[in-house]
Design a protein around this motif. Structure first.
Motif, mmCIF file in Angstrom:
data_model
loop_
_atom_site.group_PDB
_atom_site.id
_atom_site.type_symbol
_atom_site.label_atom_id
_atom_site.label_comp_id
_atom_site.label_asym_id
_atom_site.label_seq_id
_atom_site.Cartn_x
_atom_site.Cartn_y
_atom_site.Cartn_z
ATOM 1 N N ASP A 24 0.812 -1.214 0.000
ATOM 2 C CA ASP A 24 0.000 0.000 0.000
ATOM 3 C C ASP A 24 0.847 1.267 0.000
ATOM 4 O OD1 ASP A 24 -2.290 -1.529 -0.001
ATOM 5 O OD2 ASP A 24 -2.468 -1.537 2.186
ATOM 6 N N GLY A 25 1.933 1.293 0.715
ATOM 7 C CA GLY A 25 2.727 2.502 0.856
ATOM 8 C C GLY A 25 3.780 2.693 -0.228
ATOM 9 N N TYR A 27 3.588 3.345 -3.543
ATOM 10 C CA TYR A 27 3.372 4.507 -4.411
ATOM 11 C C TYR A 27 3.712 5.800 -3.680
ATOM 12 C CZ TYR A 27 1.112 7.851 -7.505
ATOM 13 O OH TYR A 27 0.866 8.914 -8.328
ATOM 14 N N ALA A 28 3.271 5.916 -2.443
ATOM 15 C CA ALA A 28 3.561 7.118 -1.655
ATOM 16 C C ALA A 28 5.061 7.262 -1.422
ATOM 17 C CB ALA A 28 2.818 7.065 -0.330
ATOM 18 N N LYS A 29 5.731 6.152 -1.184
ATOM 19 C CA LYS A 29 7.181 6.175 -0.955
ATOM 20 C C LYS A 29 7.918 6.638 -2.213
ATOM 21 C CE LYS A 29 10.949 3.181 0.568
ATOM 22 N NZ LYS A 29 11.317 1.814 0.954
ATOM 23 N N ILE A 30 7.508 6.139 -3.354
ATOM 24 C CA ILE A 30 8.134 6.548 -4.621
ATOM 25 C C ILE A 30 7.898 8.027 -4.870
ATOM 26 C CG2 ILE A 30 8.037 6.268 -7.126
ATOM 27 C CD1 ILE A 30 7.455 3.286 -6.624
ATOM 28 N N GLN A 31 6.688 8.502 -4.642
ATOM 29 C CA GLN A 31 6.363 9.918 -4.854
ATOM 30 C C GLN A 31 7.192 10.810 -3.932
ATOM 31 O OE1 GLN A 31 5.209 10.910 -7.378
ATOM 32 N NE2 GLN A 31 3.056 10.536 -7.742
ATOM 33 N N SER A 32 7.361 10.411 -2.692
ATOM 34 C CA SER A 32 8.132 11.243 -1.764
ATOM 35 C C SER A 32 9.600 11.289 -2.167
ATOM 36 C CB SER A 32 7.986 10.736 -0.328
ATOM 37 O OG SER A 32 8.616 9.478 -0.174
#
Length: 88
Positions: A24-25, A27-32
């Motif tokens: 789940d995390g 995509y958020a990790k890549i974006q950050s």
């Protein structure tokens, strides 16, 4: 027949593939991480653009001078030829 069985066996082997879903995390990790990457400052972009413009201008000037020099050499050669022709 054996060839058809082999083809069918290869095609049916894809039926056993299970689709894997990312965490789940992820995509958020890549974006950050993308947002944290350093960007190039505007002054360096302008410096690079000015350098390229200066280099292009110098190249154009050199080519122009070479063409003028070549034209002058042809004119001098023509004058020398005409002068030699009339100086028996």
């Amino acid at each position: 027949m054996e060839k058809e069985n082999w083809i069918n066996e290869i095609l049916s082997s894809t039926d056993q593939i299970v689709k894997v879903l990312p965490s789940d995390g992820l995509y958020a990790k890549i974006q950050s991480q993308i947002q944290q990457q350093k960007t190039i400052e505007t002054k360096w972009v302008w410096l690079a653009a000015a350098s390229m413009l200066l280099l292009a201008s110098l190249n154009i000037k050199m080519v122009s001078n070479e063409l003028k020099s070549e034209k002058k050499n042809r004119e001098n050669a023509l004058v020398a030829f005409v002068t030699d022709s009339y100086n028996f």
